[in-house]
Write an enzyme that holds these catalytic residues in place. Structure first.
Site, PDB file in Angstrom:
ATOM      1  N   GLU A   1      35.426  44.646  30.918  1.00  0.00           N
ATOM      2  CA  GLU A   1      35.613  44.638  29.471  1.00  0.00           C
ATOM      3  C   GLU A   1      34.294  44.988  28.790  1.00  0.00           C
ATOM      4  O   GLU A   1      34.165  44.920  27.584  1.00  0.00           O
ATOM      5  CB  GLU A   1      36.132  43.286  28.987  1.00  0.00           C
ATOM      6  CG  GLU A   1      35.193  42.134  29.272  1.00  0.00           C
ATOM      7  CD  GLU A   1      34.910  41.300  28.040  1.00  0.00           C
ATOM      8  OE1 GLU A   1      33.741  41.320  27.614  1.00  0.00           O
ATOM      9  OE2 GLU A   1      35.836  40.672  27.504  1.00  0.00           O
TER      10      GLU A   1
ATOM     11  N   SER B   1      43.135  37.469  30.149  1.00  0.00           N
ATOM     12  CA  SER B   1      43.727  37.117  28.861  1.00  0.00           C
ATOM     13  C   SER B   1      44.582  38.251  28.348  1.00  0.00           C
ATOM     14  O   SER B   1      44.296  39.421  28.578  1.00  0.00           O
ATOM     15  CB  SER B   1      42.622  36.800  27.856  1.00  0.00           C
ATOM     16  OG  SER B   1      42.009  35.584  28.211  1.00  0.00           O
TER      17      SER B   1
ATOM     18  N   HIS C   1      40.499  32.245  38.961  1.00  0.00           N
ATOM     19  CA  HIS C   1      39.633  32.693  37.870  1.00  0.00           C
ATOM     20  C   HIS C   1      38.884  31.476  37.324  1.00  0.00           C
ATOM     21  O   HIS C   1      39.454  30.396  37.179  1.00  0.00           O
ATOM     22  CB  HIS C   1      40.452  33.369  36.773  1.00  0.00           C
ATOM     23  CG  HIS C   1      39.621  33.713  35.566  1.00  0.00           C
ATOM     24  ND1 HIS C   1      38.503  34.500  35.668  1.00  0.00           N
ATOM     25  CD2 HIS C   1      39.727  33.347  34.255  1.00  0.00           C
ATOM     26  CE1 HIS C   1      37.950  34.612  34.461  1.00  0.00           C
ATOM     27  NE2 HIS C   1      38.670  33.924  33.588  1.00  0.00           N
TER      28      HIS C   1
ATOM     29  N   CYS D   1      39.851  39.529  31.894  1.00  0.00           N
ATOM     30  CA  CYS D   1      39.169  39.080  33.105  1.00  0.00           C
ATOM     31  C   CYS D   1      39.856  39.478  34.400  1.00  0.00           C
ATOM     32  O   CYS D   1      39.418  39.085  35.475  1.00  0.00           O
ATOM     33  CB  CYS D   1      38.965  37.568  33.068  1.00  0.00           C
ATOM     34  SG  CYS D   1      37.807  37.070  31.777  1.00  0.00           S
TER      35      CYS D   1
END
Lengths: 359, 386, 131
Positions: A92, A309, A247, A124
């Site tokens: 990102e 997300s 995660h 992520c």
């Protein structure tokens, strides 16, 4: 309207068995202690979500960090970069808004020109997204080797909860035939919904997030759904796995989700790196996996579940092979990178992260 | 072939000339040289300049200066060899007169640093190095000198203040030169206390960049105006040589091959041996360059160049006076004008016009102009005609 | 913008790709197509290991335009194990820990941006202390 129930057919499992032929990590050497952020923004009061986070140097970005992780992965795989048919980078924080990170990485490692290159973005889980795509490419027989990288130099708004954890680092994987793998990918499963827990609009420097909304409906729901479905489909229970990695946006979330799924603290311990390097976003779960592979032994079964997300999770069932023993030492270990530590203060951090207005 | 006489000399003070432009600087020196030569008319103009296209956004200095000097019509070109541009222009002027094709040639060295301030100046200077493989790494000329000095100090076990003698000598001599940027002697502890520029190069190991222009008018003895008032100084030897542009491409970077080659040729042409050289105007852009020039030119064995300075052998009463008007360190370093300043200063000494800094009983002066770390070296031997 | 220039040199910059002389096996960096030893044509590409040691070094405080945002930084002459010297920045180093002879390894890092923040990013070799 009925929701389709997950069945074995939901598993993502290629016709040709595939696995990780090589893997490599990268963590920059600078560390910003969370208490240093607290000193600036809360007068040092209150708890911190992690101990410290990794910060990239002035000359580092997702390109340079990906190159180093990719070189480590190639060293472990023992293949030439020309054998790669894809170099995919999930992040990102790609340095360019338009122009691929992946072409620079491919050029630098010597993989050009007979290669696919592309940048991936899914908060992520861009890294595991690329891994699943690489499984398809190799699993279909289109290619023997494909590289998938998850790497970030994540930024949190100054003073925001995310600033404590938004960190730099990640990992590169070479997906290849199962018979040339340190770990066979026995199956994967992806679980995705439209859940706006965290985002960054075009031209915005820092992301927005839903605070507590990022927990139950987002992180926990997607990881447990993906993890449970995969285990159900594979007919496994947490006891069948030697290790698990989830995660890790902070220390508590992966601990809690592990416990919800039935995993013990010992099973997640070696892959739980967030406390000492922070949340490396696209790199987060997969760099945790590199730390596990560094110590894994043949026969170890590993569960990996990412979370991105927006939102979704990719879950993987991995089985470590005999090849692991010989390939572990062929590149720098993840713990080596973590111990290569230079502490910085908040002033150095704001300079290194370009938060000082220079013009 | 004919002798080449330095008939006229001129110079501006070396300083930050905020109120003077590039062309005005050049014109001042040029007119002074013509006046000094008794009004001789040049047929050719060679302009030594290093950075005008970068710093003043001005190329084509030959036509510019000829135009402003009212000399439109003559042959006029710029000669560029980084810091050796002045020496290289002098050699072009020398060749033109020596060949007999030009009766009188003007050589003007001019540099205007202060039209740009800040990091753009460093960026401009680094264009003289290998742009793709040195400058691209953020290298600067000062850093190049520091790399050399560090290695030199390492190989020859030079003490921390080993290079102090170069700055002490330069500043002592600058005190007697009204055109020098610094006209005050310094004490040894000024050197030892100096702040680092690029370790181990300290503030007194690096010459200050400044504006300046110098000019010489060259001609044949038979063309000198009647009643020419100065003792005659001729160019007895002239040579230039090149070395690799990048330091990393050298087999032996602690030896300035180009200085060695050009000195050998110039001395041979002058028909003398090195020990007949009475004084040496070296290119002390950095004190390590002075040490390496002394060694590579043959005045010292390798690793001992710094000792000539430390043992006071380069002062005005030493065995080989150097930087007799302050050198680059105290007179100032006006880039591509420097080599012409050296010629003006050596001619001043040989004519006996050096005032407080006058050396006694001199006949041969050697001047050496370096581009980068002697990627170009231009060496001239000047002789007082008896 | 100097796009073509940076693009042309990408292999050398990203991966320390030089040349090897097919006549006398001398390794060449930066590439120059003519062997500095035997004078023969040498256009065979050769990827250097990236291992070497510090031959000399210094720190730049007054950086040229384009580099001032990363100053101070350390630059060095690195003696590659295959022979050639290369001029490069050292990265991830504490200035006081650098020594002549220190073993170093090549990494690919950001060198500068071309012009301002709208310009292309230029990546290339630097060296760090090897472990």
């Amino acid at each position: 309207m009925t929701t389709p129930s997950p069945k074995n057919t939901s598993l993502l499992r290629p016709a040709r068995p595939v696995g990780f032929t090589g893997y490599g990590a990268y963590v920059p050497r600078y560390r910003l202690p969370a208490k240093e952020i607290a000193r600036i923004w809360t007068g040092g009061k209150g708890g911190t979500p992690i101990k410290e986070k990794a910060v990239p140097g002035l000359d580092e970005d997702v390109v340079t960090m990906s190159i180093e992780a990719a070189r480590n992965a190639l060293a472990r795989a023992g293949i030439h970069a020309h054998q790669l048919r894809a170099v995919w980078v999930g992040s990102e924080s790609h340095p360019y808004a338009v122009k691929p990170t992946s072409t620079i990485v491919a050029e630098a490692i010597g993989a050009v020109p007979n290669v696919q290159a592309g940048d991936w973005e899914f908060a992520c889980k861009a890294g595991t997204e690329a891994i699943v795509a690489a499984m398809g490419m190799v699993g279909s027989g289109m290619a023997d080797y494909a590289m998938a990288i998850g790497m970030d130099t994540a930024q949190g708004k100054p003073g925001d909860a995310l600033e404590y954890t938004a960190a730099a680092g990640g990992a590169a994987y070479i997906i290849g035939p199962a018979e040339d793998s340190v770990a066979v990918i026995q199956a994967s499963y992806s679980y995705v919904t439209d859940t706006p827990d965290f985002w960054r609009r075009e031209h915005q420097k820092y992301p927005e997030h839903g605070v507590r909304f990022t927990g139950e409906p987002a992180y926990f729901h997607h990881i447990t759904s993906a993890g449970q479905t995969l285990m159900e489909a594979m007919g496994t229970t947490p006891k069948d796995y030697k290790w698990a990695v989830f995660h890790q946006p902070n220390t508590k979330f992966p601990q809690r989700v592990a416990s919800q799924l039935g995993f013990s603290p010992e099973q997640i311990e070696p892959g739980l790196l967030v406390t000492t390097i922070g949340n490396t976003y696209s790199g987060s779960s997969i760099i945790g996996l590199t730390a596990i592979l560094d110590i894994a032994q043949p026969g170890d079964r590993i569960l990996l579940v990412s979370f991105g997300s927006g939102a979704g999770s990719d879950a993987f069932d991995l089985l470590v092979t005999e090849e692991i023993t010989e390939r572990q030492g062929k590149a720098r270990s993840t713990q080596d990178y973590i111990s290569r530590r230079v502490e910085i203060d908040y002033a150095e951090y704001v300079r290194m992260r370009g938060k000082i207005t220079m013009k | 072939m004919t002798d080449v006489i330095i008939a006229g000399i001129g110079q501006t003070a070396v300083n930050e000339h905020w109120d003077v432009s590039l062309r005005e600087l050049g014109l001042f020196a040029l007119e002074a040289a013509v006046r000094d030569a008794g009004g001789l008319k040049p047929q050719a103009l060679f302009v030594g300049n290093m950075l005008a296209p970068n710093l003043s956004r001005q190329a084509h200095l030959g036509a510019l200066l000829a135009d402003f000097a009212g000399l439109t019509g003559i042959e006029a070109v710029t000669v560029e060899a980084a810091g050796a541009s002045g020496g290289a222009a002098l050699r072009q002027g020398y060749l033109a007169v020596k060949s007999g094709l030009v009766d009188a040639a003007l050589v003007v060295g001019v540099e205007k640093f202060t039209d740009v301030v800040g990091s753009e100046v460093e960026a401009a200077l680094s264009t003289a190095s290998d742009s793709d493989f040195e400058a691209m790494q953020g290298m600067t000329p000062t850093a190049q000198a520091a790399l050399l000095m560090r290695r030199y100090t390492h190989e020859y076990n030079v003490p921390a203040d080993g290079f102090a003698g170069f700055a002490l000598t330069a500043h002592a001599n600058g005190a007697g030169n009204k055109n020098a940027m610094f006209q005050k002697a310094i004490k040894p502890d000024t050197y030892t206390r100096a702040s680092m520029v690029s370790d181990p190069v300290n503030m007194f190991d690096a010459a200050p960049l400044a504006d300046g222009a110098a000019a010489v008018l060259l001609t044949r003895p038979d063309l000198l105006p009647p009643g020419f008032p100065h003792p005659l100084v001729r160019i007895a030897g002239s040579a230039t040589a090149s070395d690799t542009l990048a330091l990393h491409d050298r087999k032996d970077m602690l030896f300035f091959e180009a200085a060695y080659l050009s000195t050998g040729k110039a001395v041979k042409q002058a028909g003398i041996t090195l020990d007949q050289v009475d004084f040496f105007e070296y290119h002390d852009a950095f004190s390590i360059y002075a040490a390496l020039s002394l060694e590579s030119s043959g005045f010292s064995i390798r690793g001992h160049g710094w000792k000539l300075a430390a043992d006071n052998r380069i002062t005005r009463d030493g065995s080989l006076p150097c930087a007799t008007m302050g050198g680059l360190k105290a007179r100032g370093y006006p880039g591509g004008a420097t080599g012409v300043y050296q010629a003006v200063e050596a001619a001043t000494q040989l004519r006996g016009q050096a005032g407080a800094n006058q050396l006694a009983n001199i006949r041969y002066g050697m001047i050496q102009s370096l581009g980068g770390p002697a990627s170009t070296a231009v060496t001239h031997i000047l002789e007082k005609v008896s | 913008m100097e796009i073509a220039r940076h693009w042309r040199l990408k292999q050398q910059r990203y991966g320390l790709v030089g040349e090897v002389c097919p006549h006398c096996d001398v390794k060449i960096f930066p590439p120059r197509d003519v062997c500095p030893e035997c004078g023969g044509e040498a256009k065979t590409l050769y990827t250097f290991s990236g291992k070497g040691e510090v031959y000399s070094y210094t720190t730049i405080y007054e950086a040229p335009a384009g580099y001032d945002e990363t100053a101070p930084y350390t630059v060095a002459l690195v003696k590659l194990e295959e022979g050639p010297l290369v001029t490069a920045q050292l990265t991830d180093v504490d200035e006081e820990s650098v020594q002549i002879g220190m073993p170093v390894e090549m990494v690919t890092r950001k060198l500068r941006q071309d012009g301002d923040e709208r310009g292309m990013l230029v990546y290339g070799y630097k060296f760090r202390k090897s472990t």
